[in-house]
Design an enzyme around this catalytic site. Structure first.
Site: not given
Ligand code: IPE
Ligand code: IPE
Ligand code: MG
Length: 254
Positions: A142, A77-78, A35, A48, A218, A31-32
Site C-alpha cells: 500500500l 493549506t487553509e 466536533r 485529533h 466516485e 473531517d469532524g
Molecule cells: C478539510 O477539512 C481539510 C482536512 C481534512 C485536512 P476542513 O475542516 O479544514 O475543511 P472546511 O473548512 O470544513 O472546508
Molecule cells: C479534521 O477535523 C482534521 C483537520 C482538518 C486537520 P476538523 O478539525 O476539521 O474537525 P471539525 O470539522 O472542526 O469538526
Molecule cells: Mg473540519
C-alpha cells in the site's frame, strides 16, 4: 503480517466486498475531529488524537485488502488559519504517528509518500517524513500518501509554472502540452487518480482537495465524524462504490 491475515480469512465473512473490483486508489477527507471532541466536552486536540487512531485502523484495512493507494487529507493549506496551538498539536501528532508507526508500516510493506508543500512544515515533521519515505521507498505494498500542507489550487499553479519553464527553456513545445504531460508535474505523478473519495462528518465539499485528480472519482459522504470511522465504515463505503455505474461520460450500448 496484515495482508497474510486477510488471506487467511481472518476477516468477517459477511463483509461482501468484491475483492476483484476494489478501488485502486481511495482518497479520504478526514473531517469532524473538532466536533467529535466538542460533543464530549473535550479539547479539540483530543479529537485529533482520536482521529489518529481511526487513521491507523484504516491504513491497516487498506493494506490487508490490497488497495494500491490511500491518500489522506491531513492538513490543508487553509488549515494554517487555525489557532497556533491547534496547528502545533496537528504537527506534533504527525511526527508522533510516524515515530510510533514507522516500523509496523515498514514490516507491512507500506510505502510512505506525501503530497503538498512539505518544505513549509516544522523541521521536526520534515525530518520524520524524510526518514519514513527513505525507509519505505522500496516497499511494494500500500502507498500511504499523506496530504500535508496540501492545496489543490496551489498544486495546479505549481504545475503550470513548471510546464511554462519547460516551454521557455525549449524543452517542451506548447503543442505538446496535454493531460499526461501536465499530470507529470502534479504532486501525484505516477499514481492513478482516486476511484473513491470518502468525506466524513456529512460535509459536501472538496475543500481544495485534489481538484484535478477527482474529475471522475466516485464520492461517498459519511455522516459519522472521523474518529468514529471504523473498518466497517470503510467496507460499507467500498460496497457503495462497487454499486456505482462509472460511465466516464459515455453511455452503455448493451
Ligand atoms: C478539510 O477539512 C481539510 C482536512 C481534512 C485536512 P476542513 O475542516 O479544514 O475543511 P472546511 O473548512 O470544513 O472546508
Ligand atoms: C479534521 O477535523 C482534521 C483537520 C482538518 C486537520 P476538523 O478539525 O476539521 O474537525 P471539525 O470539522 O472542526 O469538526
Ligand atoms: Mg473540519
Amino acid at each position: 503480517m496484515w495482508l497474510k491475515a486477510w488471506k487467511q480469512n481472518k476477516v468477517d465473512s459477511d463483509d461482501q466486498v468484491a475483492l476483484d473490483r476494489l478501488p485502486r486508489h481511495i482518497a479520504i477527507i478526514m473531517d469532524g475531529n473538532g466536533r467529535w471532541a466538542q460533543k464530549r466536552a473535550l479539547p479539540r486536540s483530543m479529537g485529533h488524537r482520536a482521529g489518529v487512531e481511526a487513521l491507523r485502523k484504516v491504513v491497516k484495512t487498506c493494506s490487508e485488502l490490497g488497495i494500491e493507494v490511500l491518500t489522506v487529507y491531513a492538513f490543508s493549506t487553509e488549515n494554517w488559519n487555525r489557532p497556533k496551538d491547534e496547528v502545533g498539536v496537528l504537527m506534533t501528532l504527525l511526527t508522533e504517528y510516524l515515530r510510533k508507526e514507522l516500523n509496523e508500516l515498514h514490516q507491512n510493506n507500506v510505502v510512505i509518500r506525501t503530497i503538498g508543500r512539505i518544505k513549509d512544515l516544522p523541521l521536526d515533521a520534515q525530518r520524520e517524513l524524510e526518514n519514513s519515505k527513505k525507509k519505505t521507498r522500496d516497499n511494494t505494498g500500500l502507498v500511504l500518501n499523506l496530504a500535508l500542507n496540501y492545496g489543490g489550487r496551489s498544486e495546479i499553479i505549481e504545475a503550470v509554472k513548471q510546464v511554462s519553464g519547460d516551454v521557455l527553456s525549449g524543452k517542451l513545445g506548447i503543442e505538446d502540452i496535454d493531460e499526461d504531460v501536465f499530470c507529470q508535474h502534479l504532486f501525484t505523478h505516477g499514481m492513478p487518480d482516486p476511484d473513491l473519495l470518502i468525506r466524513t462528518s456529512g460535509e459536501m465539499r472538496l475543500s481544495n482537495f485534489l481538484l484535478w485528480q477527482l474529475a471522475y472519482t466516485e464520492i461517498v459522504i459519511i455522516q459519522e465524524l472521523w474518529p468514529d470511522f471504523e473498518k466497517k465504515t470503510l467496507l460499507e463505503s467500498i460496497k457503495a462504490y462497487q454499486k456505482r455505474d462509472r460511465r466516464f461520460g459515455g453511455i452503455h450500448t448493451d
